[in-house]
Design an enzyme around this catalytic site. Structure first.
Site, PDB file in Angstrom:
ATOM      1  N   SER A 233       0.682  -1.178  -0.076  1.00  0.00           N
ATOM      2  CA  SER A 233      -0.147   0.031  -0.069  1.00  0.00           C
ATOM      3  C   SER A 233       0.897   1.354   0.014  1.00  0.00           C
ATOM      4  O   SER A 233       1.745   1.458  -0.914  1.00  0.00           O
ATOM      5  CB  SER A 233      -0.807  -0.178   1.316  1.00  0.00           C
ATOM      6  OG  SER A 233      -2.046   0.869   1.087  1.00  0.00           O
ATOM      7  N   GLU A 359      -9.105  -3.934  -5.341  1.00  0.00           N
ATOM      8  CA  GLU A 359      -8.370  -2.890  -4.650  1.00  0.00           C
ATOM      9  C   GLU A 359      -9.287  -1.840  -4.246  1.00  0.00           C
ATOM     10  O   GLU A 359      -9.055  -1.092  -3.268  1.00  0.00           O
ATOM     11  CB  GLU A 359      -7.306  -2.321  -5.520  1.00  0.00           C
ATOM     12  CG  GLU A 359      -6.127  -3.345  -5.541  1.00  0.00           C
ATOM     13  CD  GLU A 359      -5.158  -3.341  -4.561  1.00  0.00           C
ATOM     14  OE1 GLU A 359      -5.337  -2.659  -3.357  1.00  0.00           O
ATOM     15  OE2 GLU A 359      -4.117  -4.336  -4.602  1.00  0.00           O
ATOM     16  N   HIS A 470      -8.212  -4.872  -0.815  1.00  0.00           N
ATOM     17  CA  HIS A 470      -7.007  -4.110  -0.595  1.00  0.00           C
ATOM     18  C   HIS A 470      -6.324  -4.695   0.651  1.00  0.00           C
ATOM     19  O   HIS A 470      -6.975  -4.530   1.685  1.00  0.00           O
ATOM     20  CB  HIS A 470      -7.053  -2.683  -0.621  1.00  0.00           C
ATOM     21  CG  HIS A 470      -5.601  -1.757  -0.265  1.00  0.00           C
ATOM     22  ND1 HIS A 470      -4.750  -1.559  -1.235  1.00  0.00           N
ATOM     23  CD2 HIS A 470      -5.474  -1.185   0.762  1.00  0.00           C
ATOM     24  CE1 HIS A 470      -3.737  -1.039  -0.708  1.00  0.00           C
ATOM     25  NE2 HIS A 470      -4.028  -0.775   0.247  1.00  0.00           N
TER      26      HIS A 470
END
Length: 551
Positions: A233, A359, A470
């Site tokens: 991330s 995501e 995600h």
């Protein structure tokens, strides 16, 4: 520099089986003239909370990190240091509950509330127990995520990776670093910041931590020439930006990179954050100051923190168009990241990059009140593309239609449960704009220039509402016991610069001639090689618009 005798090291080999003495006595390492006392479990030693830079407090706030002074005492290195400041935007939503439940379901470590503050620049090291000087083990340096707003090294247990590397007969050292990850403390943005040359401080912190590794990792049995940087991330984005800075010159700080859900992001100049800087100046009564940046340096911490918490956070309506994040500052990033990629300002090191299939779902839950196409279009244009011509906006909307069957979670038909139909559309476009399209762009631009491998994670598609969301790929690296399906490939990549797996499927290099993805699907650990050709027109358009109109 050397490990002290209390480790009970064997003189005959670089790596010794833990002895009774090493299990009984705490491990210790000598750095400069200081001794750091760690803790071990008989298999893995860990040294936590070691300062790698001077505290960025007082007049050193909003300045580049300064290396630590020489160590000259005995230090307790058995617990993590203080977290860097964490943004609290007061947005308690369904997302908080779902994220926590998902973490529990996957067995991910959750550190919970921890002390935080500005004196936070510390580093942590996990090694195989009884490792000897001269072992020259490869080093995996972890950069955590958290939207450049929150995050902690305490959320990730490096022992899992080290144990797995020992089981494979390929031992590595794992290092994690704190950095000024929270909002304005690490990513203050404005023309004043640019003129002062103090943008992207969180990235400078990471760079300083990598320099610390070069200086000290030999004392832990590591090889400073064999460092791989890895992040997820915001951490994955950070890894990408460490590859782009300095004209692509790594300064010998790392030889390989791994990016999970993070690529060179579509951001522009640091002055694009001016409105948030001005908000801080106003809320801290620095408006009348001749030098507002200097005034902010001396605002009491709690008052500044309150002002930061008032700015938009990750769960605000603007979502992934973050208020505080890395931007082109003329120094660390001399141009927007994607432009640097086009200019070949990229470190010539092998890398792995990959994303989860869905995501954008987590970042779209806060907008579930949008039920009509008109509401979605207004939000999308105002949030991401306010200056894009109407005809190009129309093309984006055509490629991301008001059709739940084409939305994210992908492959779930028209099913939306109790969510409005615009949720899946929003999730699709946000996931592609910030994650999937930048990943593909980076791979396409580097194909044929350096070795690269890519993956797509679909393992937990069955999670209700959010699909393969995600961050869920972390389980496939860390696992609950170090046995994540991607852990073996990762360890081999760190040691051999190739994600080979003696017993698993061969992972082919990425090529623009036949772009392929190492694809994980189903909770039965099934893996396959699939083409990277989904939503080609849609992501191509988003990339072109990002280059013209960066955030």
């Amino acid at each position: 520099m050397s490990l002290v005798s209390t480790l009970g090291l064997s003189a005959g080999s670089a790596y010794a089986t833990p002895s009774l003495k090493s299990v009984r006595d705490p491990p210790a390492v000598v750095l400069d003239n200081g001794t750091f006392i760690g803790v071990h479990d008989g298999v893995v030693d860990r040294y936590l909370g070691i300062p790698f830079a001077l505290p960025p407090t007082g007049d050193m706030r909003f300045r580049l990190p300064v290396p630590n002074t020489s160590y000259n005492a005995t230090y307790n290195a058995t617990d993590f240091g203080m977290d860097c400041p964490q943004q609290n935007s007061g947005q308690s939503t369904v997302d908080d509950v779902i994220t926590e439940e998902i973490a529990i379901m996957l067995g991910l470590t959750r550190a919970g509330p921890r002390p935080s503050g500005e004196d936070c620049l510390t580093i942590n090291v996990w090694t195989p127990s009884d490792i000897q000087p001269g072992a020259n083990l490869s080093v995996l340096a972890w950069i955590f995520g958290g939207g450049f707003e929150v995050g902690s090294t305490a959320d990730y247990d490096g022992a899992n990776i080290v144990r797995r590397s020992i089981d494979l007969g390929e031992p590595v050292i794992y290092v994690s670093m704190n950095y000024r990850s929270e909002a304005s403390f690490g990513f203050l943005a404005s023309k004043e910041v640019k003129e002062a040359g103090v943008g992207n401080l969180g990235l400078w912190d990471q760079r300083q931590a990598l320099r610390w590794i070069q200086r000290y990792i030999g004392a832990f049995g590591g090889d400073p020439t064999k460092v791989t940087i890895w992040g997820e991330s915001a951490g994955g984005i950070s890894v990408a930006l460490q590859m782009l800075t300095n004209g692509g010159d790594t300064e010998g700080l790392f030889r390989a990179a791994v990016m999970a859900s993070g690529s060179p992001i579509p951001v522009g100049d640091i002055a694009n954050g001016q409105t948030y800087y001005d908000d801080l100046v106003r809320e801290t009564n620095c408006t009348a100051a001749t030098d507002t940046l200097e005034c902010l340096r001396h605002v009491p911490y709690n008052r500044l923190k309150e002002a930061v918490d008032m700015t938009p956070g990750l769960l605000s309506p603007q979502s992934l168009n973050l208020a505080w994040l890395p931007r082109a500052d003329g120094r660390f990033l001399i141009a927007p990241p994607q432009q640097l990629v086009l200019n070949d300002s990229v470190a010539d090191v092998p890398f792995i990059t990959g994303d989860c299939d869905d995501e954008g779902t987590i970042f779209s839950i806060t907008q579930i009140q949008f039920s009509t196409s008109e509401q979605f279009e207004d939000w999308f244009i105002n949030t991401y593309m306010p200056t894009v011509p109407d005809e190009q906006i129309d093309e984006v909307l055509r490629l991301y239609p008001d059709d739940p069957s084409q939305g994210s979670p992908f492959g779930t038909g028209n099913f939306t449960l109790f969510f409005p139909r615009q949720f899946k559309r929003m999730a699709a476009i946000q996931g592609d704009l910030v994650f999937q399209a930048p990943r593909r762009f980076f791979l396409q631009q580097r194909s044929g220039k350096q070795n690269a491998w890519a993956y797509l994670d679909k393992r937990f598609k069955s999670v209700p509402l959010v699909g393969l969301f995600h961050g869920s790929d972390l389980q496939d690296f860390y696992g609950s016991d170090g046995s994540g399906i991607l852990a073996d490939y990762l360890v081999n990549f760190v040691n051999h610069l190739d994600p080979k797996n003696q017993t698993g499927l061969e992972w082919p290099k990425y090529s623009d001639i036949s772009p392929s993805l190492f694809t994980l699907s189903g909770q039965d650990d099934s893996i396959s090689i699939t083409p990277d050709n989904f939503r080609m027109d849609a992501m191509g358009l988003l990339t072109n618009l990002s280059l013209q109109f960066p955030l």
